[in-house]
Design an enzyme around this catalytic site. Structure first.
Site, mmCIF file in Angstrom:
data_model
loop_
_atom_site.group_PDB
_atom_site.id
_atom_site.type_symbol
_atom_site.label_atom_id
_atom_site.label_comp_id
_atom_site.label_asym_id
_atom_site.label_seq_id
_atom_site.Cartn_x
_atom_site.Cartn_y
_atom_site.Cartn_z
ATOM 1 C CG ASN A 1 29.521 36.702 47.181
ATOM 2 O OD1 ASN A 1 28.827 35.683 47.190
ATOM 3 N ND2 ASN A 1 30.395 36.964 46.225
ATOM 4 C CE LYS B 1 33.880 35.592 47.152
ATOM 5 N NZ LYS B 1 35.134 35.950 46.520
ATOM 6 C CG HIS C 1 31.182 37.908 42.082
ATOM 7 N ND1 HIS C 1 32.419 37.314 41.905
ATOM 8 C CD2 HIS C 1 31.223 38.530 43.282
ATOM 9 C CE1 HIS C 1 33.166 37.567 42.969
ATOM 10 N NE2 HIS C 1 32.475 38.299 43.818
ATOM 11 C CD GLU D 1 34.763 34.746 43.132
ATOM 12 O OE1 GLU D 1 33.708 34.243 43.568
ATOM 13 O OE2 GLU D 1 35.592 35.311 43.866
ATOM 14 C CD GLU E 1 32.857 42.577 44.431
ATOM 15 O OE1 GLU E 1 32.841 42.507 45.671
ATOM 16 O OE2 GLU E 1 32.702 41.597 43.699
ATOM 17 N N GLY F 1 39.579 38.634 47.330
ATOM 18 C CA GLY F 1 40.132 37.435 47.946
ATOM 19 C C GLY F 1 41.654 37.416 47.985
ATOM 20 C CB SER G 1 40.816 42.349 50.458
ATOM 21 O OG SER G 1 41.189 41.281 49.604
HETATM 22 C C1 PEP Z 1 33.515 39.242 46.776
HETATM 23 O O1 PEP Z 1 33.422 38.039 46.678
HETATM 24 O O2 PEP Z 1 32.666 39.945 46.231
HETATM 25 C C2 PEP Z 1 34.638 39.789 47.555
HETATM 26 C C3 PEP Z 1 34.808 41.085 47.551
HETATM 27 O O3 PEP Z 1 35.448 38.906 48.224
HETATM 28 P P1 PEP Z 1 36.556 39.278 49.349
HETATM 29 O O4 PEP Z 1 35.889 40.190 50.337
HETATM 30 O O5 PEP Z 1 36.904 37.943 49.965
HETATM 31 O O6 PEP Z 1 37.686 39.919 48.660
#
Ligand code: PEP
Length: 248
Positions: A9, A11, A95, A97, A164, A170, A208
């Protein structure tokens, strides 16, 4: 045994030129991988360029969002038909976000899933609890609500679920493999209870994930792959993740 699935992803990262540079470096690193499904969710503006480069490769092109109508007066939105004609075969929906910054509710997520599946797009549905919810012991309650709302009246074919936990996205703070497996097990049991074909659905962990922790996460029976943000932005790091997820 479900085939591992590693999804990037990106973003709001990468111009068209940066997308081309990434794909040209990444494809040779993974071109012999057939035992892991790989996808890249690029920004809308990069989909055309990515699609041309990924054609006849082993990498699936995905979008990061979709609108829940086919066409019309929805300034700035993108329809399923547009995504398909841009070369996408998959889309990330729900997601955290989007839920947080764009007020997407489970009802909106459900409408998006319905139109995506009707148009033949595969879906990665993201769910997960906030830190406050985890600390208040509400993780399963939140997962229940998100699953019931997002998957209302929807069969499971073409669906992948990404667990998630918001506190891990992040932040550099990964869930332990036990925490991930516990939540995935809960999700699997929920799917088994309410839907047909739950055993085949892949459940990715996201939050992460890096080349250093992927093997430990993937050692868990209910972790079928990963949705990766930050560590998917560099070709060598994302390729390492994919190669670490191969069936041993
Ligand atoms: C994500 O954006 O779905 C995500 C898991 O980001 P990160 O791996 O940077 O934590």
């Amino acid at each position: 045994m479900r085939k591992p699935y590693i999804a990037a992803n990106w973003k709001m990262n990468k111009t068209i030129e940066e997308t081309e540079e990434f794909i040209n470096s990444f494809l040779p690193l993974v071109n012999d991988v057939s035992d892991v499904d790989i996808s890249i969710a690029a920004p809308f503006t990069s989909l055309g360029a990515a699609s041309r480069l990924l054609k006849s490769s082993n990498v699936i092109l995905a979008a990061q969002n979709i609108f829940y109508e086919e066409k019309g007066a929805y300034t700035g939105e993108i329809s399923p038909g547009m995504l398909k004609s841009a070369g996408c075969s998959s889309v990330i929906i729900g997601h955290s976000e989007r839920r947080q910054y764009f007020s997407e509710t489970d009802d909106i997520v459900n409408r998006k899933i319905k139109i995506a599946r009707k148009s033949g797009l595969d879906v990665i549905l993201c769910i997960g609890e906030s830190l406050e919810e985890r600390e208040a012991d509400k993780t399963f309650e939140v997962l229940d609500m998100q699953l019931a709302g997002s998957l209302k009246d929807m069969p499971l074919d073409g669906m992948t679920i990404a667990y998630e936990p918001i506190w891990a996205i992040g932040t550099g703070k990964t869930a332990t493999k036990e925490q991930a497996n516990e939540a995935h097990t809960y999700i699997r049991e929920w799917l088994m209870k309410y839907k047909e074909g739950a055993d085949a659905v892949r459940i990715q962990y996201g939050g992460s994930v890096t080349p250093d922790n992927i093997e430990s996460l993937m050692s868990q029976p209910e972790v079928d792959g990963a949705l990766v943000g930050g560590a998917s932005l560099k070709p060598d790091s994302f390729a390492k993740l994919v190669l670490s997820a191969r069936i041993k």
